[in-house]
Design an enzyme around this catalytic site. Structure first.
Site, short mmCIF file in Angstrom:
data_model
loop_
_atom_site.label_atom_id
_atom_site.label_comp_id
_atom_site.label_asym_id
_atom_site.label_seq_id
_atom_site.Cartn_x
_atom_site.Cartn_y
_atom_site.Cartn_z
N SER A 302 35.26 -12.38 -25.02
CA SER A 302 34.63 -12.80 -24.15
C SER A 302 34.01 -14.12 -23.74
O SER A 302 33.49 -14.67 -24.68
CB SER A 302 33.50 -11.50 -23.92
OG SER A 302 32.49 -12.03 -22.98
N LYS A 303 34.23 -14.67 -22.55
CA LYS A 303 33.76 -16.09 -22.41
C LYS A 303 32.19 -15.96 -22.47
O LYS A 303 31.58 -17.06 -22.63
CB LYS A 303 33.89 -16.69 -21.05
CG LYS A 303 33.54 -15.83 -19.80
CD LYS A 303 34.13 -16.31 -18.55
CE LYS A 303 33.61 -15.54 -17.34
NZ LYS A 303 34.23 -16.12 -16.19
N ARG A 304 31.47 -14.70 -22.00
CA ARG A 304 30.07 -14.86 -21.99
C ARG A 304 29.26 -14.61 -23.52
O ARG A 304 28.42 -15.06 -23.71
CB ARG A 304 29.39 -13.72 -21.29
CG ARG A 304 30.04 -14.15 -19.74
CD ARG A 304 29.58 -12.80 -18.84
NE ARG A 304 29.86 -12.79 -17.56
CZ ARG A 304 30.96 -12.27 -17.09
NH1 ARG A 304 31.43 -11.02 -17.52
NH2 ARG A 304 31.32 -12.40 -15.77
#
Length: 578
Positions: A302-304
């Site tokens: 996940s980029k977050r």
């Protein structure tokens, strides 16, 4: 044969519509899957459309790569589009980081926010009027409706649904509102969103990975509980900005995107998007949904969460071409005997043979590719090798500025009189086959770059020659012989010959294996012992190239200085053993 001929033209969903018109969709499903895994016969226009709500990570890089490869393999165009309509979660530097990370990886777009193109602007925040215009068209055609429900009401609905074990889909409270009342409330300034009216049976389509897709939106549990569930997504938010669904469809159409390659998590959204394509009367692009990349615990990246941020790979000294090669191997199959595929190799051999299902990322595969590419660059000695040297040089400089490997300040500077970058290049030439990261390079070979103290003597792992009569004298003789070598003759061959001669002198008193007559005759054990002590003293116990190569790289003065320290330490050890 007719179906396969139709498929050869490359628009499989058009073929599906023809088959449906003649009542033959079952025949379409039986068409050999290989037929729609081939590249389209005409140039493909693909896009990578990230949101600046996080940084580029391994999964998004792979998505960009596959879209890039399809465009380049067919002579088409690769478009970069920024989906920046989520103001609340936008990270200030994410967009600039995105440009830099993609360029670092070697992916250059043909159209995009920074270079323009025929179908710009390429940032969604600059296309708001276009989205609002198309939302109004859907309202007028009856494919969308205004929703005036408050966030409190929607929250209460979601909580009730959750308590029943149901998804939080909308209940269409506002769908039955007369058009006149809806228009009046909107004119009066009441806040509303625009929702898409999704049919109970979504459009069927052919996914280039999963084949025929499409099933009715029926939830039996909800029906039994008397709950009405409708997957009517918001298209236009109350602030007038579009959601992903509307902007995505409008942009893909107006930018003439022919193929959409994206992660499988978006597969459930595709029927909603096709509903809009049908409502507008537009031809939809082809879709290929690719399995997710997962970590060892089978969680998606996940980029977050900052998972495998591409910038971190660059900071670690990962080779861009190796990283692209690495991500290409997940979710796509090739026919080559070797997994080492350059970007040009990937373009030349690319097709749509994606594998189904998610994939667990294996770090050791990247390290394998690192060694392969580093070796190739070192052998070629071109700009790619120079770039690798620059990367390692920057990392080594940072280590000298903030040393974490040794606390004493006198060991935080490079060896005096040494051209640090040139020394790094020389060491890389000899050690490229073992290169993994810039930090590991420094950890393994810092004795080439800075003056380290002699490591503690490990009596349990060393050949027991230090206490033998004449050992120190023979090492002293080696030192004198090395001192007599002219600087211009300080080469691998000269040093190797000198060391072999020294080993023969050791043969008379070396502690050989009495059961191994051949070792006693040729002095192998003596030579092995000599090299062990030289590596302990000169290479500070570190691994690396052959000892004569190590000494040639370090230079005459450093080797003589470290030999002197070795002799001093052996004398101390001899005294301690008495």
């Amino acid at each position: 044969m007719r179906l396969k001929s139709l498929l050869a033209f490359g628009n499989y969903n058009s073929t599906l519509r023809l088959c449906r018109a003649f009542g033959s969709t079952s025949k379409f499903r039986k068409v050999d899957r290989q037929a729609f895994q081939q590249l389209p016969s005409s140039p493909a226009r693909t896009r990578f459309a990230p949101s600046p709500t996080g940084y580029l990570h391994l999964g998004s890089l792979r998505t960009a790569l596959f879209n890039y490869l399809l465009a380049k393999a067919t002579g088409g165009q690769f478009v970069l589009r920024i989906e920046d309509t989520d103001n609340k979660r936008t990270i200030p530097d994410a967009e600039e980081r995105l440009y830099g990370d993609l360029k670092w990886a070697g992916l250059q777009w043909d159209e995009g926010p920074d270079i323009g193109g025929l179908y710009g602007p390429y940032k969604q925040s600059e296309r708001t009027a276009l989205y609002q215009e198309h939302a109004q068209k859907l309202l007028q055609s009856g494919h969308a409706y205004r929703c005036f429900c408050s966030s409190e009401k929607l929250g209460e609905l979601a909580r009730r649904r959750a308590s029943l074990g149901l998804p939080s889909d909308y209940d269409r409270t506002c769908d039955g509102m007369p058009r006149e009342q809806s228009d009046k409330r909107a004119s009066a300034g009441d806040r509303f969103v625009i929702r898409l009216r999704v049919p109970s049976k979504p459009p069927e389509y052919i996914d280039l990975v999963y084949g025929s897709v499409g099933k009715p939106n029926h939830n039996k549990k909800a029906q039994n509980l008397g709950e009405a569930l409708y997957e009517d997504p918001v298209l236009l938010k109350s602030d007038g900005l579009p959601t992903y669904h509307l902007a995505n469809v409008v942009d893909d159409h107006h930018m003439q995107i022919t193929h959409v390659l994206r992660a499988a998590e978006w597969m459930s959204s595709t029927p909603k998007h096709l509903t809009m394509y049908n409502a507008f009367g537009w031809k939809a692009p082809e879709f290929a949904h690719i399995g997710l990349l997962q970590d060892s615990s089978r969680q998606k990246f996940s980029k977050r969460k900052g998972d495998l941020d591409i910038r971190r790979f660059g900071d670690q000294g990962i080779i861009p071409e190796a990283l692209l090669n690495y991500v290409a191997l997940y979710g796509w199959s090739h026919q080559h005997k070797s997994d080492v595929l350059s970007l040009s190799d990937l373009i030349a051999s690319f097709d749509l043979k994606f594998t189904k299902g998610n994939t667990i990322v294996q770090h050791h595969k990247l390290m394998y590719l690192q060694k392969k590419y580093a070796t190739r660059y070192a052998d070629e000695g071109g700009p790619q090798f120079e770039a690798l040297v620059d990367t390692v040089f920057e990392a080594v400089q940072q280590e000298f500025e903030t040393p974490s490997w040794f606390p004493e300040s006198e060991y935080t500077n490079p060896l005096q009189g040494q051209d640090l970058k040139k020394q790094i290049a020389t060491v890389l030439k000899y050690t490229a086959k073992n290169y993994t990261t810039s930090r590991e390079f420094f950890d393994n070979y810092k004795y080439f770059l800075c003056d380290l103290p002699l490591p503690p003597f490990r009596n349990d792992s060393s050949p027991k020659y230090a206490t033998m009569k004449g050992f120190e004298q023979n090492l002293a003789n080696i030192k004198r012989s090395l001192r007599d070598v002219d600087t211009e003759d300080w080469t691998e061959s000269t040093i190797k010959e000198l060391l072999l001669m020294a080993a023969k002198e050791f043969e008379g008193f070396a502690h050989f294996d009495v059961d191994n007559e051949s070792d006693h005759k040729d002095g192998k054990q003596a030579y092995k012992a000599l090299l062990w002590y030289l590596r302990w003293g000169i290479a500070r116990g570190g691994s690396g190239p052959a000892m004569y190569t190590t000494m040639a790289i370090l230079g005459k003065e450093v080797c003589l200085q470290r030999l002197e320290e070795l002799l001093d330490r052996l004398e101390i050890l001899r005294g301690e053993s008495k």
